[in-house]
Scaffold this motif. Sequence first.
Motif, PDB file in Angstrom:
ATOM      1  N   UNK A  98       0.863  -1.197  -0.147  1.00  0.00           N
ATOM      2  CA  UNK A  98      -0.096   0.026   0.091  1.00  0.00           C
ATOM      3  C   UNK A  98       0.951   1.121   0.005  1.00  0.00           C
ATOM      4  N   UNK A  99       2.103   1.225   0.531  1.00  0.00           N
ATOM      5  CA  UNK A  99       3.020   2.379   0.381  1.00  0.00           C
ATOM      6  C   UNK A  99       3.260   2.632  -1.125  1.00  0.00           C
ATOM      7  N   UNK A 100       3.608   1.395  -1.928  1.00  0.00           N
ATOM      8  CA  UNK A 100       3.835   1.558  -3.171  1.00  0.00           C
ATOM      9  C   UNK A 100       2.811   2.150  -3.961  1.00  0.00           C
ATOM     10  N   UNK A 101       1.575   1.693  -3.650  1.00  0.00           N
ATOM     11  CA  UNK A 101       0.341   2.160  -4.271  1.00  0.00           C
ATOM     12  C   UNK A 101       0.112   3.847  -4.001  1.00  0.00           C
ATOM     13  N   UNK A 102       0.306   4.038  -2.718  1.00  0.00           N
ATOM     14  CA  UNK A 102       0.336   5.577  -2.437  1.00  0.00           C
ATOM     15  C   UNK A 102       1.208   6.595  -3.102  1.00  0.00           C
ATOM     16  N   UNK A 103       2.525   5.882  -3.407  1.00  0.00           N
ATOM     17  CA  UNK A 103       3.343   6.607  -4.250  1.00  0.00           C
ATOM     18  C   UNK A 103       3.338   6.477  -5.655  1.00  0.00           C
ATOM     19  N   UNK A 167       1.065  -7.894  -4.822  1.00  0.00           N
ATOM     20  CA  UNK A 167      -0.456  -8.106  -4.529  1.00  0.00           C
ATOM     21  C   UNK A 167      -0.877  -9.616  -4.604  1.00  0.00           C
ATOM     22  N   UNK A 168      -0.211 -10.299  -5.507  1.00  0.00           N
ATOM     23  CA  UNK A 168      -0.611 -11.642  -5.569  1.00  0.00           C
ATOM     24  C   UNK A 168      -0.225 -12.519  -4.557  1.00  0.00           C
ATOM     25  N   UNK A 169       1.104 -12.262  -4.026  1.00  0.00           N
ATOM     26  CA  UNK A 169       1.541 -13.109  -2.853  1.00  0.00           C
ATOM     27  C   UNK A 169       0.714 -12.698  -1.686  1.00  0.00           C
ATOM     28  N   UNK A 170       0.232 -11.408  -1.632  1.00  0.00           N
ATOM     29  CA  UNK A 170      -0.722 -11.172  -0.413  1.00  0.00           C
ATOM     30  C   UNK A 170      -1.933 -11.982  -0.514  1.00  0.00           C
ATOM     31  N   UNK A 171      -2.463 -12.085  -1.637  1.00  0.00           N
ATOM     32  CA  UNK A 171      -3.716 -12.783  -1.885  1.00  0.00           C
ATOM     33  C   UNK A 171      -3.396 -14.308  -1.617  1.00  0.00           C
ATOM     34  N   UNK A 179      -8.664  -7.009   0.012  1.00  0.00           N
ATOM     35  CA  UNK A 179      -7.977  -5.619  -0.100  1.00  0.00           C
ATOM     36  C   UNK A 179      -7.819  -4.983  -1.482  1.00  0.00           C
ATOM     37  N   UNK A 180      -8.208  -5.943  -2.537  1.00  0.00           N
ATOM     38  CA  UNK A 180      -8.063  -5.124  -3.817  1.00  0.00           C
ATOM     39  C   UNK A 180      -9.078  -4.223  -4.131  1.00  0.00           C
ATOM     40  N   UNK A 186      -8.230   7.555  -3.340  1.00  0.00           N
ATOM     41  CA  UNK A 186      -9.501   7.679  -4.376  1.00  0.00           C
ATOM     42  C   UNK A 186      -9.476   6.652  -5.536  1.00  0.00           C
ATOM     43  N   UNK A 187      -8.546   5.731  -5.709  1.00  0.00           N
ATOM     44  CA  UNK A 187      -8.416   4.837  -6.712  1.00  0.00           C
ATOM     45  C   UNK A 187      -8.407   3.570  -6.298  1.00  0.00           C
ATOM     46  N   UNK A 188      -9.262   2.332  -6.434  1.00  0.00           N
ATOM     47  CA  UNK A 188      -9.296   1.162  -5.844  1.00  0.00           C
ATOM     48  C   UNK A 188      -7.814   0.632  -6.280  1.00  0.00           C
ATOM     49  N   UNK A 189      -7.304  -0.337  -5.401  1.00  0.00           N
ATOM     50  CA  UNK A 189      -6.059  -1.070  -5.602  1.00  0.00           C
ATOM     51  C   UNK A 189      -5.960  -1.781  -6.921  1.00  0.00           C
TER      52      UNK A 189
END
Length: 436
Positions: A98-103, A167-171, A179-180, A186-189
């Motif tokens: 989620x840090x990667x996604x945020x940046x 993301x796949x490893x987390x799943x 979590x997806x 404001x944007x879905x993962x």
Amino acid sequence: MMTRRDVLLGSSALAFKIASLGEQDDTAYLKQLVLDVLEASRVKPGTNGPPGWGITNTGGFPLVTPGKGGYPAFWVRDFSMAADSGLVPSEEIRNHLFLIAKTQNGPETRKLKNGLELPPWSIADHINFDGKPVFYPGTYASGEDQGDGAFGFLPPIDDHFEFIHLAYLLFKQTRSKGFLGEMVEGVPLLERLDRAFLSPGFDPATELAATTLARRAVGFGFCDAIVHDGKLLMASLLRHRAASELEELTGRARYRETQRRIELNVPRTFNDPTSGWLLASTGTSGQPDVWGTLRALAELPLAGGVRSRAEQEVRKAVKAGTILLEGAVRHVPIDRDFSASSAWERAYPAKGSYQNGAYWHTPAGWLLHVLHRLDPKLSRQVLADFVSHLKANDLRLGKQGLDAPWECFGPNGTARQNGGYLASVALPFAEIRTWR
């Protein structure tokens, strides 16, 4: 004040008796080494990394750096390779994901200095402890000046696919896709993953990752000091894996079609019938690529003739000693160096060092995968050499000059750099644990 080495030796003393190094089963030994180096690579929130940098981890959770010290940031690809080991807790994967996604860059192109630019939905190369993304190798600058194009005018391609892999490893670890749907700025993962997949350059006709010299992107971070252009082998393999993972996460047929076309076009595009190896690219530094060939053999259903020639070449090269040193793998076979002064056509490091002729344990798992199927006896010998090197140079022994696992090294103690390097044991263990 305790050093990073003190932390490592202190933690291993609780979990592992140094005196028993030579008595442990190879798999158990590697697992414990991964756990110990992983622990030493964590930087707690509110603390600094390397002395002198003055950058504090403000993320609110421990950041996993590439190794036991010397890094004021975490790298997307290195963390993904660490997570491949299966030894990184789900919560830790989630925090970094989620840090990667945020940046991640937003929906508009962002222009930087010196002709650099961030396409929509670009993924950072590494993220500093202060949470600021750096999109290019070779710098910790997170502002408008992030380099001069030596490491690309566009961000590296592979980090986009490593983002998806996390993301796949987390799943896979949680068995949940909930979590997806979570929103990030404001944007879905899931939408961010989908857009990251399409952000880097590729050839629409073949679905292979591609770049040009004029607007070059590093294809694979472990070759970021090498200039490649045209269609790119390793980045295409990572694109294939990401498509497979997104197909499983979403059920969308278009990802299956991408996989099919990459599988069809990798042997057509990169096969070198004169050497048996697959080539790193179709342009600059388009030479036999040991890492890429091993990964393709491990992960793709290559056409029979291409596969058999490549397997024969790998087996021959291992026996001849042209790609291997103490279980570590060179990027280019010695007998296929571009010239007397460089393994690659265009490379920044001196020959015999770093990505230009040093030896790396990071890809050892792919080699072991290929040999395990092709020649189990030879596979066992390579694994024994790998583990023997680690045990003889194990940084937990606390002896001067011993700092394995190194990022890379050369013969007779030369070209060693970055001791306590996590990917050197985490990624091979990821393979070994599946068949031993």
